[in-house]
Motif scaffolding. Structure first.
Motif, PDB file in Angstrom:
ATOM      1  N   ALA A  40       0.831  -1.201   0.000  1.00  0.00           N
ATOM      2  CA  ALA A  40       0.000   0.000   0.000  1.00  0.00           C
ATOM      3  C   ALA A  40       0.871   1.259   0.000  1.00  0.00           C
ATOM      4  N   ASP A  41       2.002   1.216   0.700  1.00  0.00           N
ATOM      5  CA  ASP A  41       2.872   2.386   0.791  1.00  0.00           C
ATOM      6  C   ASP A  41       3.606   2.678  -0.506  1.00  0.00           C
ATOM      7  N   THR A  62       0.493   4.422  -2.849  1.00  0.00           N
ATOM      8  CA  THR A  62      -0.238   5.668  -2.588  1.00  0.00           C
ATOM      9  C   THR A  62       0.112   6.182  -1.201  1.00  0.00           C
ATOM     10  N   LEU A  63      -0.643   7.157  -0.737  1.00  0.00           N
ATOM     11  CA  LEU A  63      -0.455   7.709   0.610  1.00  0.00           C
ATOM     12  C   LEU A  63      -1.584   7.249   1.536  1.00  0.00           C
ATOM     13  N   ASP A  64      -1.277   7.183   2.806  1.00  0.00           N
ATOM     14  CA  ASP A  64      -2.260   6.741   3.798  1.00  0.00           C
ATOM     15  C   ASP A  64      -3.188   7.906   4.154  1.00  0.00           C
ATOM     16  N   ALA A  89      -7.419   9.287   3.527  1.00  0.00           N
ATOM     17  CA  ALA A  89      -8.767   8.764   3.261  1.00  0.00           C
ATOM     18  C   ALA A  89      -9.735   9.888   2.935  1.00  0.00           C
ATOM     19  N   SER A 126     -10.721   3.805   0.828  1.00  0.00           N
ATOM     20  CA  SER A 126      -9.596   4.662   0.438  1.00  0.00           C
ATOM     21  C   SER A 126      -8.668   3.832  -0.442  1.00  0.00           C
ATOM     22  N   TYR A 146      -5.548   3.548  -0.084  1.00  0.00           N
ATOM     23  CA  TYR A 146      -4.596   2.858   0.792  1.00  0.00           C
ATOM     24  C   TYR A 146      -5.204   1.576   1.356  1.00  0.00           C
ATOM     25  N   SER A 147      -6.432   1.661   1.864  1.00  0.00           N
ATOM     26  CA  SER A 147      -7.046   0.469   2.457  1.00  0.00           C
ATOM     27  C   SER A 147      -7.314  -0.593   1.391  1.00  0.00           C
ATOM     28  N   GLU A 204      -3.955  -2.200   0.664  1.00  0.00           N
ATOM     29  CA  GLU A 204      -3.560  -2.998   1.828  1.00  0.00           C
ATOM     30  C   GLU A 204      -4.283  -4.344   1.809  1.00  0.00           C
TER      31      GLU A 204
END
Length: 349
Positions: A55-56, A59-61, A63, A80, A82-83, A86
Motif C-alpha cells: 500500500a505504501d 499511494t499515501l495513507d 482517506a 480509500s 490505501y485500504s 492494503e
C-alpha cells in the motif's frame, strides 16, 4: 517477432499464451493463493501472474479527497486507495512459494511491479518477464527500469493515447527491451464487450511491430476468443477459485471451469486461422462425393429424350456436374437407363 518467455514460445505460430492473473483474489490467505495456482494449472493456463506492491509503494495513507473512492459505480466505492491496496496486495514473503508452486506445475510465473523496489525484489526471484499495468503505462521511469533488465515486457495499453503508447514503446526499446507484447486493455471493471474494441489488436501489431494480445476484464471468454481470431498471441484474465467467496477482483475473474474453457476455445480459434485457401482440403476430398450431380430419376428407354422429368441434379456427386444440365436437355439416351444411374457423356447421344 516471436520470442521465448522462459520455456514458452510466444508468437503467431504458437497457441496463445494464457496468463491467469491472481491479483488480490487470495483474500490474504497463502493457502488460498496456492490453491489458485493449482487450479489455474489444472485448467491449462500457461502462466501465473501476481502484482508486487505494498500500500505504501502505491499511494499515501489518506482517506479523503482524491485518495478516497466515492464513485458509486465502482466495485471499490467507499474505500480509500490505501485500504484497498492494503487488502489486495500479495505479501512479498509469499512470492517465492507461489512461484515455486507454479513452476512445479510447468507454468511460467512472473509479476507486475509498480516501483523500483518491486523490480529489484522480482529480479532476486529470477522472474522470466515483466508485466506493466495500464495505470503505469505512462510511468516512464518505471518503464526504463524494467526495460533495463533486458527481459520480455508485456504492457497493457488501457487509457493510453497513441502518442503516449509511442513514447512508452520508444522508451522501452531505447533502454533494453527487445521482446515486447502490447495488450489491448479496457480499464473498466468489469469491461463490456462494446468497449473492448478488439479491432485495435491487429492495428497495434501493424503500428509497433511487436507481439500483441488482450488484457481482458470482460465477463466470459467471448472477447478473448475474438481477439485471438484477430491475431492476439497473449491473453490475460483475472482468476479466482469461486466468485461467491468474494475478493477485490472476484466480480470480473474467471472460475476454474471458465478458465479451462478459455484455454480450449482460444486454442481452437488460433487453430482455425490457417491461411487464405480455396478448394477442397485433403480432409474434404471424401466429401466431394456428396455434392449434387446429374442422375436419371426414372427408368428411360434407348433413344428417349432427356428432360426435367427424367434427369435431376441430386446428391451424391458421381454424375455430371449440374452445370451440364442445359447441354444435356433435349439429347437422347444411348441405351436403356435405370433410375439412379449417374450420368456421364458416354450414355448420351
Amino acid at each position: 517477432m516471436s520470442f521465448n518467455i522462459g520455456h514458452r514460445r510466444v508468437g503467431a505460430g504458437e497457441p496463445p499464451l494464457i496468463i491467469a492473473e491472481m491479483s488480490g483474489n487470495h483474500n490474504q490467505s497463502l493457502e488460498r493463493a496456492l490453491a489458485i495456482v493449482d487450479a489455474a494449472a489444472k485448467a491449462g493456463a500457461h502462466a501465473l501472474k501476481l502484482q508486487t506492491y505494498t500500500a505504501d509503494t502505491m499511494t499515501l495513507d489518506l482517506a479523503h479527497g482524491e485518495f478516497f473512492i466515492e464513485d458509486k459505480n465502482s466495485l471499490w466505492a467507499g474505500s480509500s486507495l490505501y485500504s484497498l491496496y492494503e487488502k489486495a496486495h500479495t505479501p512479498w514473503e509469499w512470492h517465492s512459494a507461489i512461484f515455486e508452486r507454479a513452476r512445479a506445475h510447468g507454468m511460467l510465473a512472473f509479476s507486475t511491479p509498480f516501483d523500483d523496489t518491486s523490480v529489484d525484489f522480482l529480479e532476486s526471484l529470477g522472474v522470466p518477464a515483466y508485466k506493466i499495468a495500464s495505470f503505469e503505462n505512462t510511468d516512464l521511469p518505471l518503464i526504463r527500469r524494467v526495460a533495463a533488465t533486458g527481459k520480455p515486457m508485456i504492457i497493457s495499453t488501457g487509457m493510453a493515447s497513441l502518442a503516449e503508447l509511442d513514447e512508452t514503446v520508444r522508451t522501452a526499446r531505447a533502454h533494453g527491451c527487445r521482446d515486447l507484447v502490447l495488450l489491448k486493455c479496457t480499464s473498466t471493471y468489469p469491461a463490456s464487450p462494446e468497449n473492448s474494441n478488439v479491432l485495435t489488436v491487429p492495428h497495434l501489431r501493424e503500428l509497433f511491430g511487436c507481439e500483441v494480445g488482450l488484457s481482458d476484464h470482460s465477463l466470459g471468454v467471448g472477447v478473448a476468443v475474438a481477439a485471438v481470431a484477430l491475431g492476439a498471441t497473449v491473453v490475460e484474465k483475472h482468476f479466482t477459485l469461486d466468485r461467491a467467496a468474494g475478493g477485490v477482483d472476484s466480480v470480473f475473474s474467471l472460475e476454474p471451469h471458465e478458465l479451462a474453457g478459455l484455454v480450449l476455445e482460444t486454442e481452437r480459434a488460433w487453430q482455425s486461422l490457417g491461411k487464405v485457401r480455396y478448394g477442397a482440403t485433403a480432409a474434404e476430398e471424401a466429401s466431394r462425393r456428396f455434392r449434387r450431380s446429374l442422375y436419371v430419376v426414372r427408368d428411360m428407354r434407348e433413344g428417349e429424350i432427356f428432360d426435367h422429368t427424367n434427369v435431376r441434379a441430386i446428391r451424391p456427386g458421381l454424375g455430371l456436374a449440374p452445370r451440364h444440365l442445359d447441354a444435356l436437355l433435349g439429347r437422347k439416351a444411348r441405351q436403356p437407363l435405370q433410375r439412379g444411374t449417374a450420368l456421364d457423356w458416354s450414355l448420351v447421344d
